[in-house]
Design a protein around this motif. Structure first.
Motif, PDB file in Angstrom:
ATOM      1  N   UNK A 195      -1.847   5.378 -19.454  1.00  0.00           N
ATOM      2  CA  UNK A 195      -0.558   4.773 -19.687  1.00  0.00           C
ATOM      3  C   UNK A 195      -0.844   3.927 -21.118  1.00  0.00           C
ATOM      4  N   UNK A 196       0.187   4.431 -21.872  1.00  0.00           N
ATOM      5  CA  UNK A 196       0.483   3.660 -23.106  1.00  0.00           C
ATOM      6  C   UNK A 196       1.555   3.122 -23.270  1.00  0.00           C
ATOM      7  N   UNK A 197       1.443   1.938 -23.985  1.00  0.00           N
ATOM      8  CA  UNK A 197       2.949   1.218 -24.355  1.00  0.00           C
ATOM      9  C   UNK A 197       2.752   0.729 -25.924  1.00  0.00           C
ATOM     10  N   UNK A 198       4.053   0.408 -26.125  1.00  0.00           N
ATOM     11  CA  UNK A 198       4.227  -0.331 -27.537  1.00  0.00           C
ATOM     12  C   UNK A 198       5.762  -0.792 -27.421  1.00  0.00           C
ATOM     13  N   UNK A 199       5.977  -1.450 -28.646  1.00  0.00           N
ATOM     14  CA  UNK A 199       7.188  -2.367 -28.846  1.00  0.00           C
ATOM     15  C   UNK A 199       6.957  -3.244 -29.748  1.00  0.00           C
ATOM     16  N   UNK A 200       8.362  -3.938 -30.203  1.00  0.00           N
ATOM     17  CA  UNK A 200       8.186  -4.917 -31.184  1.00  0.00           C
ATOM     18  C   UNK A 200       7.664  -6.198 -30.562  1.00  0.00           C
TER      19      UNK A 200
END
Length: 471
Positions: A105-110
């Protein structure tokens, strides 16, 4: 790490073995870059930095039990020598991940990446063994080190991915190809480096582009409330699962409210049912983070009730992120000084206002870095918001950007000593020590480079006799 022989590692990374009597000896412990973390069975990765060269610690780590050193030159102890350590580390991570039976599970965001990653990990840990990024080690070195900490028992690998430019996330997904990709938001963090929100969206969307198709089990978890993120649905062949407060979201929150202590509560709706959540974390912004975690957990087979219980019991795992501590004299210190951008700064101020109902509130704020041409407007807006939220006193700490914070507050209607600009952290500490009263609530927040956590630490150390009690 899964057990690998030195011969196999050398083949995977394209390296040459030196001073290794038996290449069949296995690495059974962790892969580390800090010599102090080396122990029996470990592999030490020697980076040569501007001030410290890891190769200089080769003998010490082997004495501590490390099997070998991964570096760019022979060091007189067992070593695998490569041209580029970072590239070799990535190749090793890619090899290990390909052999794991775990779901990535990968996540990104500002904003909110680390808090959301911590929530996802705490929820999934209730289902099966989970490995996740410690703190915010989300770059081309921290990410492979996290992946290499997984073992044969690991079932979920949760990886935070950061980016400072186009192509960064694409590179990280090549090292650790995710099955589930989560994009939280597109905000103003690093806008000075990217050049605009469109460019940030382009970079963050590289995560969903990397996912396998829906037929192959790929799922893109996207924020329905952020138009930049929602538009990423067109950039992936994976299944799309929407989260947010929008009625169109697959995983959504209803009846969102804050408790008297500033903790969010809501009714969680998922495709498998609904359940009530009351969080231990502080601030309404955690609702979106919780929904993102719930969407991932739902996709991995957890029920609404299971998710709600896990979210209600989850705490903060990373330092200096809305870290709430009450002094013996009743002063509450909120240390949110790990980092700051316009979105997180405004969310923290709203949390302060909710926590401080009926109490004096203090916002000790410093600059938000890497905002480029938007810096003046964004600092001005934060100063104005502090006044609109009736924060009792704004203490702007530092140079030009802090002056803009104070000016925004003044122009919004602050007068007298409701807002003040001080030169540095020590000046802020001196002011607070002289003026704080029992029952006051103090928020401390700025970009990491400002180091305002020292203000929070000083307030706790000098609070009153006896030990402070963390909440």
């Amino acid at each position: 790490m899964i057990a690998l022989s030195l011969a196999e590692i050398a083949e995977v990374v394209g390296g040459q073995t030196h001073d290794i009597p038996d290449p069949s000896v296995q690495v059974t412990g962790p892969v580390v870059r800090d010599s102090r973390e080396a122990g029996p069975g470990s592999l030490f990765v020697a980076f040569a930095g501007e001030r410290v060269d890891g190769h200089d610690f080769a003998a010490a780590v082997v004495e501590a039990g490390a099997v070998a050193v991964l570096g760019t030159r022979p060091v007189g102890v067992p070593a695998i020598v490569v041209e580029d350590v970072q590239t070799a580390l990535g190749a090793l991570a890619r090899h290990v991940v390909s052999r794991l039976g775990a779901t990535l599970v990968a996540l990104t965001g500002s904003a909110g990446k680390t808090s959301t990653k911590d929530l996802i990990a705490q929820v999934l840990q209730r289902k099966a063994p989970t490995v996740f990024t410690p703190g915010s080690l989300n770059n081309e070195i921290g990410l492979p080190l996290t992946a290499l900490s997984a073992t044969e028992e690991t079932r979920f690998l949760v990886l935070e991915m950061g980016a400072r430019g186009i192509g960064h996330i694409r590179y990280l997904t090549e090292l650790t190809p995710p099955k589930i990709g989560l994009v939280l938001n597109v905000g103003s963090a690093h806008i000075g480096e990217f050049g605009g929100r469109e460019q940030i969206a382009q970079a963050k969307g590289e995560l969903v582009e990397s996912l396998p198709s829906e037929a192959d089990g790929g799922t893109a978890v996207l924020n329905a409330d952020d138009p930049y993120v929602r538009a990423m649905a067109s950039r992936t062949k994976a299944k799309v699962l929407l989260f947010g407060e929008s009625g169109e979201a697959d995983v959504r929150a209803e009846n969102v409210r804050l408790t008297d202590t500033g903790q969010p509560a809501f009714r969680l709706h998922t495709p498998s049912g609904a359940s009530d959540v009351t969080m231990r974390l502080y601030g309404e912004h955690h609702v979106s983070n919780a929904l993102a975690a719930a969407a991932v957990a739902h996709e991995l087979g957890m029920s609404a009730d299971e998710i709600a219980v896990a979210l209600s019991e989850a705490g903060s795992l990373s330092r200096w992120r809305m870290e709430v501590t009450e002094r013996p004299d009743g002063v509450t210190v909120v240390n949110d000084a790990y980092n700051a951008n316009p979105e997180s700064m405004k969310a923290a101020l709203r949390a302060l206002a909710a926590m401080g109902k009926g109490r004096r509130t203090w916002a000790v704020l410093g600059k938000m870095a890497e905002l480029g041409d938007e810096a003046l407007a964004e600092h001005d807006a934060v100063g104005r918001l502090a006044v609109r939220l009736n924060v009792s006193k704004l203490v702007a700490v530092g140079g030009r950007e802090a002056a803009w914070l104070q000016l925004g507050a003044y122009n919004e209607g602050s007068w007298g000593e409701e807002s003040v600009h001080v030169s540095d952290a020590q000046a802020a500490v001196d002011l607070l020590r002289s003026e704080l009263r029992p029952g006051d609530v103090v928020l401390v927040k700025a970009s990491r480079s400002v180091g305002l956590e020292s203000v929070a630490q000083a307030l706790l150390e000098s609070g009153a006799e006896g030990e402070v009690a963390a909440r």
